[in-house]
Motif scaffolding. Structure first.
Motif, PDB file in Angstrom:
ATOM      1  N   ASP A  88      70.227 -49.904   8.097  1.00 23.56           N
ATOM      2  CA  ASP A  88      71.432 -49.255   8.631  1.00 23.56           C
ATOM      3  C   ASP A  88      71.663 -47.872   8.039  1.00 23.56           C
ATOM      4  O   ASP A  88      72.753 -47.300   8.183  1.00 23.56           O
ATOM      5  N   MET A  89      70.635 -47.317   7.376  1.00 23.65           N
ATOM      6  CA  MET A  89      70.756 -46.016   6.731  1.00 23.65           C
ATOM      7  C   MET A  89      70.040 -44.956   7.559  1.00 23.65           C
ATOM      8  O   MET A  89      68.845 -45.080   7.847  1.00 23.65           O
ATOM      9  N   GLU A  90      70.778 -43.891   7.942  1.00 18.51           N
ATOM     10  CA  GLU A  90      70.138 -42.807   8.668  1.00 18.51           C
ATOM     11  C   GLU A  90      69.230 -42.019   7.737  1.00 18.51           C
ATOM     12  O   GLU A  90      69.558 -41.801   6.555  1.00 18.51           O
ATOM     13  N   ILE A  91      68.074 -41.610   8.236  1.00 20.29           N
ATOM     14  CA  ILE A  91      67.134 -40.814   7.448  1.00 20.29           C
ATOM     15  C   ILE A  91      66.960 -39.460   8.123  1.00 20.29           C
ATOM     16  O   ILE A  91      67.205 -39.300   9.324  1.00 20.29           O
ATOM     17  N   TYR A  92      66.526 -38.470   7.336  1.00 22.70           N
ATOM     18  CA  TYR A  92      66.469 -37.098   7.803  1.00 22.70           C
ATOM     19  C   TYR A  92      65.094 -36.481   7.556  1.00 22.70           C
ATOM     20  O   TYR A  92      64.399 -36.849   6.599  1.00 22.70           O
ATOM     21  N   VAL A  93      64.722 -35.549   8.419  1.00 25.20           N
ATOM     22  CA  VAL A  93      63.542 -34.679   8.289  1.00 25.20           C
ATOM     23  C   VAL A  93      62.246 -35.444   8.539  1.00 25.20           C
ATOM     24  O   VAL A  93      61.451 -35.098   9.396  1.00 25.20           O
ATOM     25  N   HIS A  94      62.007 -36.471   7.730  1.00 27.80           N
ATOM     26  CA  HIS A  94      60.845 -37.345   7.891  1.00 27.80           C
ATOM     27  C   HIS A  94      61.076 -38.599   7.059  1.00 27.80           C
ATOM     28  O   HIS A  94      61.956 -38.614   6.186  1.00 27.80           O
ATOM     29  N   PRO A  95      60.331 -39.671   7.288  1.00 33.98           N
ATOM     30  CA  PRO A  95      60.506 -40.866   6.451  1.00 33.98           C
ATOM     31  C   PRO A  95      60.241 -40.562   4.982  1.00 33.98           C
ATOM     32  O   PRO A  95      59.392 -39.717   4.644  1.00 33.98           O
ATOM     33  N   LYS A  96      60.943 -41.242   4.121  1.00 32.13           N
ATOM     34  CA  LYS A  96      60.719 -41.068   2.688  1.00 32.13           C
ATOM     35  C   LYS A  96      59.368 -41.653   2.297  1.00 32.13           C
ATOM     36  O   LYS A  96      58.973 -42.714   2.784  1.00 32.13           O
ATOM     37  N   ASP A  97      58.702 -40.952   1.416  1.00 33.71           N
ATOM     38  CA  ASP A  97      57.423 -41.427   0.891  1.00 33.71           C
ATOM     39  C   ASP A  97      57.701 -42.551  -0.108  1.00 33.71           C
ATOM     40  O   ASP A  97      58.413 -42.341  -1.096  1.00 33.71           O
ATOM     41  N   PRO A  98      57.165 -43.757   0.109  1.00 33.92           N
ATOM     42  CA  PRO A  98      57.436 -44.856  -0.831  1.00 33.92           C
ATOM     43  C   PRO A  98      56.852 -44.619  -2.220  1.00 33.92           C
ATOM     44  O   PRO A  98      57.185 -45.354  -3.153  1.00 33.92           O
ATOM     45  N   TYR A  99      55.991 -43.615  -2.358  1.00 36.86           N
ATOM     46  CA  TYR A  99      55.399 -43.305  -3.658  1.00 36.86           C
ATOM     47  C   TYR A  99      56.063 -42.105  -4.324  1.00 36.86           C
ATOM     48  O   TYR A  99      55.585 -41.605  -5.333  1.00 36.86           O
ATOM     49  N   LYS A 100      57.166 -41.641  -3.750  1.00 38.54           N
ATOM     50  CA  LYS A 100      57.900 -40.520  -4.315  1.00 38.54           C
ATOM     51  C   LYS A 100      59.268 -40.998  -4.763  1.00 38.54           C
ATOM     52  O   LYS A 100      59.878 -41.831  -4.093  1.00 38.54           O
ATOM     53  N   ARG A 101      59.743 -40.486  -5.893  1.00 40.78           N
ATOM     54  CA  ARG A 101      61.031 -40.936  -6.388  1.00 40.78           C
ATOM     55  C   ARG A 101      61.816 -39.768  -6.968  1.00 40.78           C
ATOM     56  O   ARG A 101      61.266 -38.706  -7.285  1.00 40.78           O
ATOM     57  N   ILE A 102      63.103 -40.008  -7.135  1.00 40.68           N
ATOM     58  CA  ILE A 102      64.008 -39.044  -7.753  1.00 40.68           C
ATOM     59  C   ILE A 102      64.709 -39.715  -8.927  1.00 40.68           C
ATOM     60  O   ILE A 102      65.201 -40.838  -8.804  1.00 40.68           O
ATOM     61  N   ASP A 103      64.716 -39.033 -10.071  1.00 42.72           N
ATOM     62  CA  ASP A 103      65.493 -39.464 -11.233  1.00 42.72           C
ATOM     63  C   ASP A 103      66.480 -38.358 -11.559  1.00 42.72           C
ATOM     64  O   ASP A 103      66.106 -37.173 -11.595  1.00 42.72           O
ATOM     65  N   ILE A 104      67.739 -38.707 -11.800  1.00 42.95           N
ATOM     66  CA  ILE A 104      68.768 -37.735 -12.158  1.00 42.95           C
ATOM     67  C   ILE A 104      69.356 -38.147 -13.495  1.00 42.95           C
ATOM     68  O   ILE A 104      69.960 -39.227 -13.611  1.00 42.95           O
ATOM     69  N   LEU A 105      69.175 -37.294 -14.490  1.00 38.52           N
ATOM     70  CA  LEU A 105      69.571 -37.632 -15.860  1.00 38.52           C
ATOM     71  C   LEU A 105      70.616 -36.652 -16.381  1.00 38.52           C
ATOM     72  O   LEU A 105      70.402 -35.433 -16.344  1.00 38.52           O
ATOM     73  N   PRO A 106      71.749 -37.134 -16.881  1.00 37.48           N
ATOM     74  CA  PRO A 106      72.722 -36.228 -17.504  1.00 37.48           C
ATOM     75  C   PRO A 106      72.193 -35.720 -18.832  1.00 37.48           C
ATOM     76  O   PRO A 106      71.547 -36.464 -19.582  1.00 37.48           O
ATOM     77  N   SER A 107      72.452 -34.456 -19.121  1.00 39.47           N
ATOM     78  CA  SER A 107      71.974 -33.859 -20.374  1.00 39.47           C
ATOM     79  C   SER A 107      73.059 -32.980 -20.968  1.00 39.47           C
ATOM     80  O   SER A 107      73.706 -32.207 -20.250  1.00 39.47           O
TER      81      SER A 107
END
Length: 246
Positions: free
Chosen positions: A112-131
């Protein structure tokens, strides 16, 4: 190239994939394939039986091809039509699959989640760390932003990015840009230009007002292209990374 050498990689996915066109779901399947036409990111190819024809039609418009070849498809739904469709036949790896051009459709959904531009690569990830390491950004020798803390975003294949509060920016140097871009991993971005000594650096800063759920930690924060500015982190000036944005 795709017909001659085949896809770079192909993998099944059990995600429910739906495609919306002219207010109609023309695809609804749990048997889609991730197909890498090149090494960088995948596209969705769907089985023929996942194409819903109740309120529209998809027909081949090119002559019957040889084994393993693709035929140009024509999608028509209640007065709307597009030929940005490929239908694969024969005995190749893509046989029995249909490729709808991502940008030619109204919307794509994973579950039920809309996706944009192209499908997400299952081997790519994002990490967001506070510093809490202080960060300073300079452009042409002028301090444009400075903050005692920031969010460090790590995205596979790209340089680390530093997202800072808007209150850390010297607005005397900024003007809004009309540029808008979309990222499948972060959402829709708006931009600012930076002008120093009458030299304008277009779209040097971007920010996400309403990022995707996986990137909510950077909502409302601004970021600079490391490749085009001088960044000092915790008292140490960083080298400008090399990337496609340099």
């Amino acid at each position: 190239m795709l017909l001659e050498k085949g896809p770079h990689k192909i993998e099944p996915t059990d995600r429910r994939v739906r495609i919306l066109y002219n207010g109609v779901y023309v695809v609804d399947t749990t048997n889609a394939k991730h197909v890498w036409e090149h090494p960088y990111f995948p596209q969705y190819y769907v089985p023929v039986d996942g194409v819903l024809l109740g309120r529209g039609e998809v027909v081949a418009k090119t002559p019957e091809g040889q084994e393993g070849q693709a035929r140009l498809g024509h999608l028509k739904v209640e007065g709307w039509e597009t030929n940005r469709v490929l239908m694969f036949e024969g005995g190749g790896k893509l046989a029995g699959l249909v490729r709808f051009e991502f940008g030619a459709m109204d919307a794509w959904y994973e579950e039920d989640m809309e996706i944009y531009v192209h499908p997400k690569d299952p081997y790519k990830r994002i990490d967001i760390l506070p510093s809490q390491r202080p960060v300073r950004v300079e452009v042409d020798g002028k301090v444009i932003a400075e903050s005692p803390s920031s969010m460090h975003l790590y995205e596979t294949g790209l340089p680390r990015r530093f997202y800072m509060p808007k209150t850390s920016v010297n607005w005397d140097f900024l003007t809004p840009s009309n540029t808008i871009s979309k990222c499948p991993y972060k959402g829709e971005a708006n931009y600012y230009n930076v002008t120093v000594n009458q030299n304008t650096h277009h779209d040097l800063i971007w920010w996400y007002k309403t990022p995707t759920s996986e990137s909510l930690a950077i909502a409302g924060l601004v970021c600079f292209y490391n490749e085009k500015v001088d960044i000092t982190l915790d008292g140490k000036k960083l080298e400008r990374p090399k990337s496609k944005f340099a």
